[in-house]
Design an enzyme around this catalytic site. Structure first.
Site, PDB file in Angstrom:
ATOM      1  N   PRO A 187       0.881  -1.256   0.280  1.00 15.04           N
ATOM      2  CA  PRO A 187      -0.001  -0.020   0.050  1.00 15.04           C
ATOM      3  C   PRO A 187       0.996   1.118   0.001  1.00 15.04           C
ATOM      4  CG  PRO A 187       0.043  -0.693   2.260  1.00 15.04           C
ATOM      5  CD  PRO A 187       0.758  -2.142   1.423  1.00 15.04           C
ATOM      6  N   GLY A 188       2.124   1.395  -0.008  1.00 13.54           N
ATOM      7  CA  GLY A 188       2.915   2.385  -0.200  1.00 13.54           C
ATOM      8  C   GLY A 188       3.894   2.802   1.211  1.00 13.54           C
ATOM      9  N   GLY A 189       4.410   1.953   1.878  1.00 11.79           N
ATOM     10  CA  GLY A 189       5.104   2.250   2.869  1.00 11.79           C
ATOM     11  C   GLY A 189       6.621   2.431   2.523  1.00 11.79           C
TER      12      GLY A 189
ATOM     13  N   ASP B 217       2.917  -1.248  -8.860  1.00 15.12           N
ATOM     14  CA  ASP B 217       2.132  -2.662  -8.261  1.00 15.12           C
ATOM     15  C   ASP B 217       0.849  -2.785  -9.123  1.00 15.12           C
ATOM     16  OD1 ASP B 217       0.735  -4.378  -6.308  1.00 15.12           O
ATOM     17  OD2 ASP B 217       2.490  -3.756  -5.023  1.00 15.12           O
TER      18      ASP B 217
ATOM     19  N   ASP C  44       2.418  -5.071 -13.785  1.00 11.80           N
ATOM     20  CA  ASP C  44       3.230  -6.284 -13.466  1.00 11.80           C
ATOM     21  C   ASP C  44       4.619  -6.000 -13.687  1.00 11.80           C
ATOM     22  OD1 ASP C  44       4.416  -8.753 -13.064  1.00 11.80           O
ATOM     23  OD2 ASP C  44       3.416  -9.728 -14.845  1.00 11.80           O
TER      24      ASP C  44
ATOM     25  N   ASP D 264       9.674  -5.056  -2.899  1.00 10.58           N
ATOM     26  CA  ASP D 264       9.495  -5.710  -1.856  1.00 10.58           C
ATOM     27  C   ASP D 264       8.475  -6.714  -2.342  1.00 10.58           C
ATOM     28  OD1 ASP D 264       9.187  -6.611   0.836  1.00 10.58           O
ATOM     29  OD2 ASP D 264       7.937  -4.954   1.243  1.00 10.58           O
TER      30      ASP D 264
ATOM     31  N   LYS E 191      11.874 -12.987  -0.849  1.00 11.28           N
ATOM     32  CA  LYS E 191      10.835 -13.548   0.339  1.00 11.28           C
ATOM     33  C   LYS E 191      10.908 -15.221  -0.187  1.00 11.28           C
ATOM     34  CE  LYS E 191       8.155  -9.343   0.307  1.00 11.28           C
ATOM     35  NZ  LYS E 191       7.626  -8.883   1.509  1.00 11.28           N
TER      36      LYS E 191
HETATM   37  C1  LIG Z   1       4.499  -6.891   1.017  1.00 14.41           C
HETATM   38  S1  LIG Z   1       3.572  -6.095  -0.014  1.00 14.41           S
HETATM   39  C2  LIG Z   1       4.421  -4.888  -0.347  1.00 14.41           C
HETATM   40  C3  LIG Z   1       4.641  -3.757   0.817  1.00 14.41           C
HETATM   41  C4  LIG Z   1       5.112  -2.350   0.434  1.00 14.41           C
HETATM   42  N1  LIG Z   1       6.732  -2.514   0.498  1.00 14.41           N
HETATM   43  C5  LIG Z   1       4.769  -1.487   1.391  1.00 14.41           C
HETATM   44  O1  LIG Z   1       5.841  -0.747   2.070  1.00 14.41           O
HETATM   45  O2  LIG Z   1       3.611  -0.957   1.647  1.00 14.41           O
HETATM   46  C6  LIG Z   1       4.001  -6.832  -1.674  1.00 14.41           C
HETATM   47  C7  LIG Z   1       3.463  -6.314  -2.962  1.00 14.41           C
HETATM   48  O3  LIG Z   1       3.871  -7.176  -3.890  1.00 14.41           O
HETATM   49  C8  LIG Z   1       2.989  -6.866  -4.981  1.00 14.41           C
HETATM   50  N2  LIG Z   1       2.991  -7.791  -6.181  1.00 14.41           N
HETATM   51  C9  LIG Z   1       3.145  -9.190  -6.199  1.00 14.41           C
HETATM   52  N3  LIG Z   1       3.447  -9.416  -7.420  1.00 14.41           N
HETATM   53  C10 LIG Z   1       3.633  -8.439  -8.190  1.00 14.41           C
HETATM   54  C11 LIG Z   1       3.998  -8.260  -9.549  1.00 14.41           C
HETATM   55  N4  LIG Z   1       4.108  -9.215 -10.388  1.00 14.41           N
HETATM   56  N5  LIG Z   1       4.045  -6.922 -10.176  1.00 14.41           N
HETATM   57  C12 LIG Z   1       3.759  -5.963  -8.965  1.00 14.41           C
HETATM   58  N6  LIG Z   1       3.657  -5.931  -7.879  1.00 14.41           N
HETATM   59  C13 LIG Z   1       3.404  -7.325  -7.499  1.00 14.41           C
HETATM   60  C14 LIG Z   1       1.587  -7.241  -4.239  1.00 14.41           C
HETATM   61  O4  LIG Z   1       0.485  -6.769  -5.068  1.00 14.41           O
HETATM   62  C15 LIG Z   1       1.842  -6.374  -3.066  1.00 14.41           C
HETATM   63  O5  LIG Z   1       1.170  -5.203  -2.917  1.00 14.41           O
END
Ligand SMILES: C[S@@+](CC[C@H](N)C(=O)[O-])C[C@H]1O[C@@H](n2cnc3c(N)ncnc32)[C@H](O)[C@@H]1O
Length: 297
Positions: free
Chosen positions: A173-175, A191, A211, A229, A258
């Protein structure tokens, strides 16, 4: 002798990494050699095993060796706490983002038997048992993921320069995007899911609903930093990083690797083959590690 305290829930990972070790508890291992490891929250240097006759005796022995002591207790909790209560109290204020990392030596000790303690006046971290707690911002960031980036940048003493161009992949969500924007960087935030509206409306953030794996470096052009992330299998992230490295369009990277299920040691080793890079397990990391490559401020 050296002692290695595993991050909570990651004793198996630390046991896999460490050679010629003996387990003292489910989280603490000792070895005669100093070894590089990712999964140790803190390493205790030059450990001694001391016979003690009483609580007072233990207090005296510890005070003679150092001023500040953190207790790791896995047994004899009450007796160990009686000792700890008589040692000087170290009130560590929560860390500020990019704040000065303390420099005082921090000791660590544990009671291995009723009359036997394992002590080290020097450890690898100035934080008690390597636990870094930040003065959290509970208002603005939309999730606690920002703490990983705060910790990585604070401990590594690095920050994207004001006006630099950063790309944040898997940003929702944007941290992380918020941390970078607050640092004065311009952020391309990518994202498949939307940013929290209060982050999306901040200046210098360009959100792309995409993507991350479909985005080619040539489409973006030169950037100063790439942050990721994304939740994905480690080999996919490695491929993405290799593509960006091969393009020559980015020199600085901070990426969360991860793990889903098993820890992927092979892919971690491949990341480590990238010259100048390192992998750390941050205090804020769960079953994931942070791969860092910095070549310019
Ligand atoms: C752990 S969250 C990120 C949290 C973010 N760093 C923050 O500080 O709010 C992981 C994110 O990866 C995104 N994600 C997963 N696969 C993706 C892809 N192929 N392309 C873009 N985003 C992707 C998910 O939608 C999710 O929002």
């Amino acid at each position: 002798m050296f002692a290695y305290l595993a991050f909570e829930n990651f004793s198996d990972e630390l046991a896999t990494e460490l050679k010629n070790k003996k387990a003292i508890s489910d989280r603490l291992f000792v070895s005669e050699t100093l070894q590089k490891c990712i999964w140790a929250q803190v390493i205790w240097y030059d450990c001694e095993i001391l016979e003690i006759e009483s609580v007072g005796d233990a207090v005296k022995a510890l005070k003679a060796r150092g001023k500040w002591w953190a207790l790791y207790s896995f047994d004899h909790h009450r007796r160990a706490q009686l000792v700890q209560d008589q040692l000087p109290k170290y009130k560590m204020p929560p860390m500020k983002f990019l704040g000065e990392v303390p420099t005082q030596p921090m000791g660590a000790w544990t009671m291995i038997e009723k009359n036997k303690i394992l002590v080290a006046a020097k450890t690898s971290s100035p934080f008690p048992l390597g636990e870094i707690h930040f003065d959290e911002d509970k208002e603005t960031p939309p999730s606690r993921a920002y703490l990983k980036l705060w910790e990585a940048l604070t401990v590594e003493k690095t920050l994207p320069a004001k006006g630099s161009l950063c790309m944040d992949l898997g940003s929702c969500p944007g941290g992380w995007t918020w941390v970078l924007q607050q640092a004065g960087a311009r952020v391309i935030s990518v994202d498949k899911a939307p940013l929290d509206p209060k982050i999306a409306r901040l200046p210098n953030i360009e959100y792309r609903k995409k993507d991350a794996f479909a985005l080619k470096p040539e489409e973006i052009g030169p950037i100063d930093w790439l942050f990721s992330d994304i939740i994905c299998y480690p080999p996919r992230l490695l491929e993405l990083v290799q593509e960006w490295r091969a393009s020559g369009l980015c020199k600085n990277f901070v990426c969360t690797i991860k793990f889903q299920g098993e820890t992927d040691w092979d892919t971690m080793a491949k990341f480590l083959e990238i010259p100048g890079s390192r992998i750390v397990h941050l205090f804020a990391n769960k079953h994931e590690v942070t791969w860092i490559l910095t070549q310019s401020a």
